[in-house]
Write a protein that holds these residues in place. Structure first.
Motif, PDB file in Angstrom:
ATOM      1  N   ILE A  19       0.840  -1.190   0.000  1.00 52.71           N
ATOM      2  CA  ILE A  19       0.000   0.000   0.000  1.00 52.71           C
ATOM      3  C   ILE A  19       0.877   1.242   0.000  1.00 52.71           C
ATOM      4  O   ILE A  19       1.630   1.485   0.921  1.00 52.71           O
ATOM      5  N   GLN A  20       0.798   2.010  -1.045  1.00 52.19           N
ATOM      6  CA  GLN A  20       1.576   3.232  -1.143  1.00 52.19           C
ATOM      7  C   GLN A  20       0.929   4.341  -0.310  1.00 52.19           C
ATOM      8  O   GLN A  20      -0.211   4.257   0.123  1.00 52.19           O
ATOM      9  N   ALA A  21       1.654   5.415  -0.082  1.00 50.53           N
ATOM     10  CA  ALA A  21       1.172   6.502   0.767  1.00 50.53           C
ATOM     11  C   ALA A  21      -0.148   7.073   0.255  1.00 50.53           C
ATOM     12  O   ALA A  21      -1.051   7.374   1.034  1.00 50.53           O
ATOM     13  N   ALA A  22      -0.280   7.216  -1.060  1.00 54.49           N
ATOM     14  CA  ALA A  22      -1.511   7.760  -1.635  1.00 54.49           C
ATOM     15  C   ALA A  22      -2.703   6.857  -1.332  1.00 54.49           C
ATOM     16  O   ALA A  22      -3.817   7.332  -1.076  1.00 54.49           O
ATOM     17  N   ASP A  23      -2.477   5.537  -1.345  1.00 52.56           N
ATOM     18  CA  ASP A  23      -3.544   4.598  -1.054  1.00 52.56           C
ATOM     19  C   ASP A  23      -3.941   4.676   0.417  1.00 52.56           C
ATOM     20  O   ASP A  23      -5.112   4.580   0.769  1.00 52.56           O
ATOM     21  N   SER A  24      -2.962   4.829   1.280  1.00 54.07           N
ATOM     22  CA  SER A  24      -3.234   4.979   2.700  1.00 54.07           C
ATOM     23  C   SER A  24      -4.064   6.233   2.959  1.00 54.07           C
ATOM     24  O   SER A  24      -5.009   6.224   3.759  1.00 54.07           O
ATOM     25  N   THR A  25      -3.740   7.308   2.262  1.00 52.95           N
ATOM     26  CA  THR A  25      -4.501   8.553   2.393  1.00 52.95           C
ATOM     27  C   THR A  25      -5.939   8.355   1.925  1.00 52.95           C
ATOM     28  O   THR A  25      -6.886   8.845   2.562  1.00 52.95           O
ATOM     29  N   ALA A  26      -6.110   7.627   0.829  1.00 45.94           N
ATOM     30  CA  ALA A  26      -7.456   7.367   0.308  1.00 45.94           C
ATOM     31  C   ALA A  26      -8.283   6.578   1.320  1.00 45.94           C
ATOM     32  O   ALA A  26      -9.480   6.854   1.508  1.00 45.94           O
ATOM     33  N   LEU A  27      -7.653   5.612   1.985  1.00 47.75           N
ATOM     34  CA  LEU A  27      -8.354   4.848   3.008  1.00 47.75           C
ATOM     35  C   LEU A  27      -8.818   5.749   4.150  1.00 47.75           C
ATOM     36  O   LEU A  27      -9.959   5.659   4.612  1.00 47.75           O
ATOM     37  N   GLN A  28      -7.932   6.615   4.595  1.00 47.96           N
ATOM     38  CA  GLN A  28      -8.301   7.511   5.685  1.00 47.96           C
ATOM     39  C   GLN A  28      -9.426   8.462   5.272  1.00 47.96           C
ATOM     40  O   GLN A  28     -10.309   8.786   6.064  1.00 47.96           O
ATOM     41  N   GLN A  29      -9.407   8.896   4.024  1.00 46.83           N
ATOM     42  CA  GLN A  29     -10.444   9.811   3.544  1.00 46.83           C
ATOM     43  C   GLN A  29     -11.814   9.139   3.539  1.00 46.83           C
ATOM     44  O   GLN A  29     -12.813   9.758   3.940  1.00 46.83           O
ATOM     45  N   VAL A  30     -11.892   7.878   3.103  1.00 50.45           N
ATOM     46  CA  VAL A  30     -13.196   7.222   3.057  1.00 50.45           C
ATOM     47  C   VAL A  30     -13.700   6.890   4.463  1.00 50.45           C
ATOM     48  O   VAL A  30     -14.912   6.797   4.679  1.00 50.45           O
ATOM     49  N   LEU A  31     -12.799   6.738   5.413  1.00 47.38           N
ATOM     50  CA  LEU A  31     -13.244   6.512   6.794  1.00 47.38           C
ATOM     51  C   LEU A  31     -13.989   7.732   7.330  1.00 47.38           C
ATOM     52  O   LEU A  31     -14.860   7.607   8.191  1.00 47.38           O
ATOM     53  N   ASN A  32     -13.652   8.913   6.803  1.00 46.64           N
ATOM     54  CA  ASN A  32     -14.302  10.148   7.229  1.00 46.64           C
ATOM     55  C   ASN A  32     -15.427  10.577   6.295  1.00 46.64           C
ATOM     56  O   ASN A  32     -15.991  11.660   6.449  1.00 46.64           O
ATOM     57  N   ASN A  33     -15.755   9.732   5.325  1.00 49.29           N
ATOM     58  CA  ASN A  33     -16.807  10.046   4.370  1.00 49.29           C
ATOM     59  C   ASN A  33     -18.144  10.190   5.097  1.00 49.29           C
ATOM     60  O   ASN A  33     -18.496   9.366   5.935  1.00 49.29           O
ATOM     61  N   PRO A  34     -18.915  11.238   4.789  1.00 47.32           N
ATOM     62  CA  PRO A  34     -20.203  11.450   5.476  1.00 47.32           C
ATOM     63  C   PRO A  34     -21.217  10.337   5.253  1.00 47.32           C
ATOM     64  O   PRO A  34     -22.214  10.261   5.982  1.00 47.32           O
ATOM     65  N   ARG A  36     -20.782   7.416   6.001  1.00 37.39           N
ATOM     66  CA  ARG A  36     -20.664   6.522   7.156  1.00 37.39           C
ATOM     67  C   ARG A  36     -21.422   7.101   8.355  1.00 37.39           C
ATOM     68  O   ARG A  36     -21.224   8.259   8.707  1.00 37.39           O
ATOM     69  N   SER A  37     -22.238   6.284   8.962  1.00 30.05           N
ATOM     70  CA  SER A  37     -23.001   6.727  10.120  1.00 30.05           C
ATOM     71  C   SER A  37     -22.096   6.823  11.347  1.00 30.05           C
ATOM     72  O   SER A  37     -21.016   6.222  11.395  1.00 30.05           O
ATOM     73  N   ASP A  38     -22.550   7.566  12.342  1.00 32.07           N
ATOM     74  CA  ASP A  38     -21.787   7.665  13.587  1.00 32.07           C
ATOM     75  C   ASP A  38     -21.660   6.296  14.249  1.00 32.07           C
ATOM     76  O   ASP A  38     -20.632   5.972  14.849  1.00 32.07           O
ATOM     77  N   ALA A  39     -22.714   5.492  14.132  1.00 26.21           N
ATOM     78  CA  ALA A  39     -22.672   4.154  14.709  1.00 26.21           C
ATOM     79  C   ALA A  39     -21.602   3.299  14.025  1.00 26.21           C
ATOM     80  O   ALA A  39     -20.907   2.517  14.680  1.00 26.21           O
ATOM     81  N   SER A  40     -21.454   3.454  12.723  1.00 26.30           N
ATOM     82  CA  SER A  40     -20.416   2.722  11.997  1.00 26.30           C
ATOM     83  C   SER A  40     -19.028   3.174  12.433  1.00 26.30           C
ATOM     84  O   SER A  40     -18.149   2.355  12.706  1.00 26.30           O
ATOM     85  N   LYS A  41     -18.836   4.474  12.510  1.00 29.50           N
ATOM     86  CA  LYS A  41     -17.528   5.010  12.894  1.00 29.50           C
ATOM     87  C   LYS A  41     -17.134   4.584  14.308  1.00 29.50           C
ATOM     88  O   LYS A  41     -15.948   4.391  14.602  1.00 29.50           O
TER      89      LYS A  41
END
Length: 273
Positions: A19-34, A36-41
């Motif tokens: 996993i390259q740095a750009a891919d890691s950043t993409a993962l973090q971005q989708v974790l904060n995607n709206p 996702r419900s608060d219950a999921s997070k």
């Protein structure tokens, strides 16, 4: 005597070199995607999705099959991650299932997909632990993932059903593709007569059945381990959050334990020679 495979333990918080740095950043971005419900997070502290998907070599360009996605906890992560450059197959319950639970689950999942444009590229397929199931076109997937499902398949169809399931994943993967498994882990010393009712699954058995289907165990990780979980609760794994089957009885105790102790296993389909 059957010899168990040598296990390779990978540090829980070291991202895969694939996993390259750009891919890691993409993962973090989708974790904060709206989406996702608060219950999921709130489950992230137990399920470690960024580290887990990294360990399984998922990138934004991957073709990924998720088996039995349930209500779509990982769908909220994988669909936006793979929407632009990848491909996401969600292999849910068969449309002709006779199980009322499966029917309700599939209907709710379809409603979820229809409710937000972020899911418009999700490809809905079918899965059950039977021979000859096509969860995705043969040889099309980079990664097949399943989260906390092995015990269900084993209860339905036993060891042969598990092997049939793993064979369908094997067929869907490209040569060299990854099968990622996360499952409630039964301590090997607790394999009594009623272990299956607990919802936990022996790691040695999971490995043996995947290998029987042709997979090679490449590595294990303690990303999703929970040493607080003793795996001997009165209502099995469902005693713990998020289910909390005992309701108010000892609720604080089980909340303090958190979600179950889980094995995290990475298998690989051998590359073509």
């Amino acid at each position: 005597m059957t010899l168990l495979p040598k296990l390779i333990v990978v540090s829980a918080f070291v991202l895969s070199p694939f996993i390259q740095a750009a891919d890691s950043t993409a993962l973090q971005q989708v974790l904060n995607n709206p989406v996702r419900s608060d219950a999921s997070k709130a489950r992230d502290i137990y399920r470690h999705p960024a580290e887990t998907l990294s360990f399984f070599e998922v990138t934004p360009k991957s073709a990924v099959v998720e088996i039995s996605p349930g209500s779509g906890w990982y769908t909220e992560i994988l669909a936006p991650l793979l929407r632009a450059e990848g491909k996401y197959y969600a292999a849910h319950s068969p449309a002709n299932s006779t199980s009322d639970y499966s029917k309700r689950s599939l209907a709710a999942f379809k409603e979820k997909l229809a409710a937000n444009d972020v899911y418009k590229n999700v490809i809905l397929t079918e899965f059950s632990p039977l021979p000859g199931q096509q969860v995705a076109p043969a040889g099309s997937a980079d990664v097949v993932l399943t989260f906390r499902n092995l015990h269900n398949w084993y209860m339905q169809k036993g060891e042969q059903g598990m092997v049939d399931a793993f064979k369908s994943f094997y067929d869907a993967l490209k040569p060299g593709g990854v099968l990622g498994v996360v499952e409630h882990r039964l301590p090997e010393g607790k394999k009594g007569d009623d272990w299956l009712k607990s919802g936990y699954f022996p790691q040695s058995l999971a490995i043996a059945l995947a290998q029987k289907a042709g997979f090679k165990l490449e590595a294990t990780s303690e990303i999703n381990a929970n040493p607080k979980d003793t795996a001997d609760h009165p209502g099995g794994v469902w005693t713990l959050p998020p289910t909390l089957s005992q309701k108010e009885q000892d609720k604080d105790k089980y909340l303090a334990i958190g979600e179950s102790d889980r094995m995290t296993l990475k298998f690989r389909k051998p590359a073509a020679h």
